[in-house]
Structure formats: structure tokens, C-alpha cells
Design a protein around this motif. Structure first.
Motif, PDB file in Angstrom:
ATOM      1  N   SER A 155     -78.452 -44.875 -40.605  1.00 46.28           N
ATOM      2  CA  SER A 155     -79.331 -43.741 -40.921  1.00 46.28           C
ATOM      3  C   SER A 155     -79.285 -43.432 -42.415  1.00 46.28           C
ATOM      4  O   SER A 155     -80.284 -43.052 -43.023  1.00 46.28           O
ATOM      5  CB  SER A 155     -78.910 -42.504 -40.117  1.00 46.28           C
ATOM      6  OG  SER A 155     -79.108 -42.740 -38.747  1.00 46.28           O
TER       7      SER A 155
ATOM      8  N   GLN B 253     -79.837 -40.652 -35.667  1.00 39.88           N
ATOM      9  CA  GLN B 253     -80.550 -41.176 -34.503  1.00 39.88           C
ATOM     10  C   GLN B 253     -80.147 -40.428 -33.244  1.00 39.88           C
ATOM     11  O   GLN B 253     -80.967 -39.911 -32.505  1.00 39.88           O
ATOM     12  CB  GLN B 253     -80.232 -42.679 -34.420  1.00 39.88           C
ATOM     13  CG  GLN B 253     -80.743 -43.443 -33.251  1.00 39.88           C
ATOM     14  CD  GLN B 253     -79.903 -43.303 -31.999  1.00 39.88           C
ATOM     15  OE1 GLN B 253     -80.429 -42.848 -30.987  1.00 39.88           O
ATOM     16  NE2 GLN B 253     -78.638 -43.661 -32.041  1.00 39.88           N
TER      17      GLN B 253
ATOM     18  N   ASN C 114     -83.825 -39.002 -33.026  1.00 42.01           N
ATOM     19  CA  ASN C 114     -84.569 -39.646 -31.937  1.00 42.01           C
ATOM     20  C   ASN C 114     -84.376 -38.912 -30.615  1.00 42.01           C
ATOM     21  O   ASN C 114     -85.018 -39.244 -29.627  1.00 42.01           O
ATOM     22  CB  ASN C 114     -84.069 -41.101 -31.814  1.00 42.01           C
ATOM     23  CG  ASN C 114     -85.028 -41.985 -31.040  1.00 42.01           C
ATOM     24  OD1 ASN C 114     -86.242 -41.947 -31.268  1.00 42.01           O
ATOM     25  ND2 ASN C 114     -84.502 -42.767 -30.112  1.00 42.01           N
TER      26      ASN C 114
ATOM     27  N   THR D 109     -88.259 -39.103 -34.422  1.00 44.85           N
ATOM     28  CA  THR D 109     -88.715 -40.484 -34.285  1.00 44.85           C
ATOM     29  C   THR D 109     -88.997 -40.645 -32.797  1.00 44.85           C
ATOM     30  O   THR D 109     -88.415 -39.936 -31.968  1.00 44.85           O
ATOM     31  CB  THR D 109     -87.635 -41.483 -34.733  1.00 44.85           C
ATOM     32  OG1 THR D 109     -86.383 -41.112 -34.125  1.00 44.85           O
ATOM     33  CG2 THR D 109     -87.463 -41.462 -36.235  1.00 44.85           C
TER      34      THR D 109
ATOM     35  N   GLN E 299     -87.122 -44.328 -38.336  1.00 42.95           N
ATOM     36  CA  GLN E 299     -86.698 -43.342 -39.356  1.00 42.95           C
ATOM     37  C   GLN E 299     -87.434 -43.591 -40.672  1.00 42.95           C
ATOM     38  O   GLN E 299     -87.903 -42.657 -41.331  1.00 42.95           O
ATOM     39  CB  GLN E 299     -85.187 -43.457 -39.612  1.00 42.95           C
ATOM     40  CG  GLN E 299     -84.317 -42.933 -38.486  1.00 42.95           C
ATOM     41  CD  GLN E 299     -82.854 -43.384 -38.598  1.00 42.95           C
ATOM     42  OE1 GLN E 299     -82.523 -44.300 -39.362  1.00 42.95           O
ATOM     43  NE2 GLN E 299     -81.981 -42.751 -37.836  1.00 42.95           N
TER      44      GLN E 299
ATOM     45  N   LEU F 279     -83.791 -35.250 -38.719  1.00 41.84           N
ATOM     46  CA  LEU F 279     -84.632 -36.406 -38.383  1.00 41.84           C
ATOM     47  C   LEU F 279     -83.870 -37.176 -37.307  1.00 41.84           C
ATOM     48  O   LEU F 279     -82.850 -37.816 -37.583  1.00 41.84           O
ATOM     49  CB  LEU F 279     -84.883 -37.255 -39.637  1.00 41.84           C
ATOM     50  CG  LEU F 279     -85.570 -38.617 -39.475  1.00 41.84           C
ATOM     51  CD1 LEU F 279     -86.814 -38.543 -38.611  1.00 41.84           C
ATOM     52  CD2 LEU F 279     -85.954 -39.175 -40.837  1.00 41.84           C
TER      53      LEU F 279
ATOM     54  N   ILE G 109     -80.309 -37.136 -41.305  1.00 41.63           N
ATOM     55  CA  ILE G 109     -80.866 -38.221 -40.484  1.00 41.63           C
ATOM     56  C   ILE G 109     -79.790 -38.671 -39.500  1.00 41.63           C
ATOM     57  O   ILE G 109     -78.702 -39.094 -39.916  1.00 41.63           O
ATOM     58  CB  ILE G 109     -81.307 -39.430 -41.336  1.00 41.63           C
ATOM     59  CG1 ILE G 109     -82.199 -38.994 -42.499  1.00 41.63           C
ATOM     60  CG2 ILE G 109     -82.032 -40.461 -40.474  1.00 41.63           C
ATOM     61  CD1 ILE G 109     -82.648 -40.149 -43.397  1.00 41.63           C
TER      62      ILE G 109
END
Ligand code: F6R
Length: 325
Positions: A63, A108, A134, A150, A167, A132, A106
Motif C-alpha cells: 500500500s 487494503q 478495499n 477500491t 489503489q 483508501l 492506504i
């Protein structure tokens, strides 16, 4: 479906093949042909975004590498200065973010402790903090003022692949939005970038279905017993090398280093022996000639160069031992 390998040997390979969908879904309904971008979930209206003075990005591992790519896009397209730092360092340093700054965490998974802690520090200082991620409902989304999702689907492989490209795409959308709001991009420039971003799922999908993807497997096989790899690149190729080297270490257990190519002469060149494989990101760009001169330096040491290059660039074949198009 995500818990099945769908005929692929590993989840990682399956997820690599899911990249076109991850890219497509991440941009769908956000990116418009005229270069405008909808990102209401940032919880910052256009006027507030246009006033952003600086951006800090905090993240770990893969990330973090997406953040380094994002820095190039944000600075080039919007002129907003970006600082990117590994979250485990950021959280213990003096935090200089404050009101009017945007801090992007960031992650995930949305659950990495260092990234969460760094985001918390920045929020306490009054910065607008965006996650940011997922994963909907993850801790990062609860700790942040705004989110950018994402839409890569569940990633089961331990090595991040499709979430990483998603990303980068999300950061490209943010860069485009900022570029328009700051009047750093012309309307035509923004439209052109939008059409290039929109073409990405098709380009990745064509690549994955092509012989080029099989050629990578042949190159990997022929170099698989080498004890050490060096990755070199310049400009946006630097974080690409960091990420490539991380994946190689993680998946093959082969010691690997990654460096900005210009730094090579300041030490790492000593690592090269006759036949050492050096992966060079040498795609078409304003630094191509510089990378070629670095390739010549490593060749002079007897190293073998595996170039990552833009299809159709025949010049690179004169310098490299193998090319990944
Ligand atoms: C490497 C990898 C890790 C993660 C890192 C951060 O392939 O997957 O380096 O990127 O642990 O994880 P997230 O993004 O969930 O915070």
C-alpha cells in the motif's frame, strides 16, 4: 466465488487475472468522459478540496508503494505537494499535518495497526483524514473523516496484487479531480487523461491474454536459480521496482534489492557479479535514455539485464538480455 480458485493454480494467479475487473469497478460511475470525477465519500466538497495545501500519505508494504506512485500522479497533475511515509515511522515522528491538509491512509484490509495509528495522529492534529481501503466497515473507515473505496473484491492471496492496482487507480482519480479543481490541468488535458485511465481495464486484459504474459513465465524459469536480484528504475519506475522486489522476496524467498537507478553508483553496484540478474524498468518516458545508460553500466559489470519495456521499442533489445514487454 472469491473462496474458489476457479481453475487457477493459486489465489494469487487468480487475483492477478481479476485485475481488469478490479480496475474497471474502481473507476466505474466515478470517472466521466469530460475528465470530471465523483468522489462524494471523501466528505470534502469541491471548494474544500480546491483549498488543500498539502497531502500526506501513510501506509505499509504494498500500500505504501501505491502511495509512492500516487505521489507522482498527484504532484504532476495537480501541483499539490505530497509526502509519503511508512506508517510505522510516521506515527512516532513529529506530525506536521494540520487543518487544511489532507492525510490519506492506504490500507487494503483497513486493519493494519501502524496505518490506523498514523491516521489517528494526523486526525488529532486537525487534518482531514481519508481511508483508501478495499473493505467496507473496516476499522480504517470508522477512524477516518472520509473514505475512498477500491472495489477489487475480496483478496485471499497473502501477496497483494489486484488491490494494489485498484489503489493506484483510485489515486489517479483523485489526482485528476484535484488537477481540475486546482486548474493545473486544462479541460482537454483532463479529458485526455480520463480516456487513458478508462482504457486501462482493456489494456490489462489484452496483456494477460497475450503471449507476453507467457514470456514472463519463461524468463522467470530461466533465472529462477539465481541467488540475488537487483531492481532498478527511475521516476515512477522507482516504486514499481520497490513493489516488484517486494513481491519477488515474498513469493520466491530470493534476496532482492530495489534502488532508484541513479543511486546505483553510490554503493549497490558492488553487489553485482558476472551474471547477476538486474530487472530494469525501461518503459517509454522522459527518463528512458537515462535508464539505458544505467543498463550499460550494469552490463559493463557482467550483469544480465531483464528489461520491462514498452511493446514496439526495438532499441531496448540491443541492450537487454531479456525483455518483458
Ligand atoms: C505484500 C503485502 C503487504 C501489505 C501490508 C499492508 O504483498 O500484501 O506488504 O501491503 O501488510 O497491508 P494493508 O494494505 O492491508 O494495510
Amino acid at each position: 466465488d472469491a473462496a474458489e480458485k476457479a481453475g487457477f493454480e493459486t489465489f494469487m494467479l487468480k487475483e492477478i487475472h481479476e485485475q481488469p475487473t478490479a480496475i474497471h469497478d474502481t473507476m466505474a460511475d466515478r470517472l466521466h468522459e469530460d475528465g470530471s470525477v465523483d468522489m462524494a465519500e471523501l466528505a470534502l466538497d469541491d471548494a474544500a478540496l480546491a483549498r488543500i495545501g498539502k497531502i500526506q500519505i501513510v501506509a505499509c508494504g504494498t500500500s505504501y508503494h501505491a502511495g509512492l506512485v500516487g505521489r507522482h500522479l498527484i504532484e504532476e497533475w495537480s501541483g499539490v505537494p505530497v509526502h509519503v511515509e511508512v506508517a510505522s515511522e510516521y506515527r512516532y515522528r513529529t506530525c506536521l499535518a494540520g487543518p487544511g491538509d489532507l492525510v490519506i491512509g492506504i490500507t487494503q484490509s483497513g486493519e493494519t495497526a501502524d496505518t490506523l495509528a498514523a491516521m489517528r495522529v494526523a486526525r488529532q492534529r486537525g487534518a482531514h483524514v481519508v481511508a483508501l481501503t478495499n473493505i467496507m466497515g473496516s476499522q480504517a473507515t470508522r477512524d477516518a473523516d472520509g473514505v475512498m473505496y477500491t472495489r477489487a473484491g475480496l483478496e485471499i492471496g497473502v501477496a497483494a496484487t489486484k488491490t494494489h492496482v485498484a489503489q493506484v487507480v483510485a489515486l489517479a482519480l483523485l489526482s485528476l479531480k484535484l488537477g481540475r479543481l486546482k486548474w493545473h490541468l486544462t479541460p482537454e488535458g483532463a479529458r485526455e487523461l480520463a480516456s487513458e485511465i478508462a482504457a486501462l481495464p482493456g489494456i490489462v486484459s489484452t496483456y494477460l491474454d497475450s503471449d507476453a504474459a507467457n514470456d514472463v513465465a519463461d524468463v522467470a524459469r530461466s533465472y529462477s536459480r539465481r541467488p540475488f536480484f537487483l531492481y532498478l528504475g527511475r521516476h515512477v519506475g522507482v516504486p514499481v521496482c520497490f513493489e516488484g522486489a517486494l513481491k519477488l522476496k515474498e513469493i520466491s524467498y530470493i534476496p532482492t534489492e530495489a534502488y532508484p537507478a541513479g543511486e546505483m553508483k553510490h554503493g549497490p553496484i558492488a553487489l553485482l557479479d558476472e551474471g547477476s540478474p538486474v530487472v530494469c524498468v525501461a518503459t517509454d518516458s522522459h527518463v528512458f535514455d537515462k535508464v539505458v545508460s544505467n543498463i550499460q553500466e550494469v552490463k559493463a559489470r557482467g550483469a544480465q539485464v531483464i528489461a520491462v519495456a514498452t511493446e514496439g521499442n526495438s532499441e531496448i533489445e540491443e541492450h537487454a538480455d531479456a525483455v518483458l514487454w
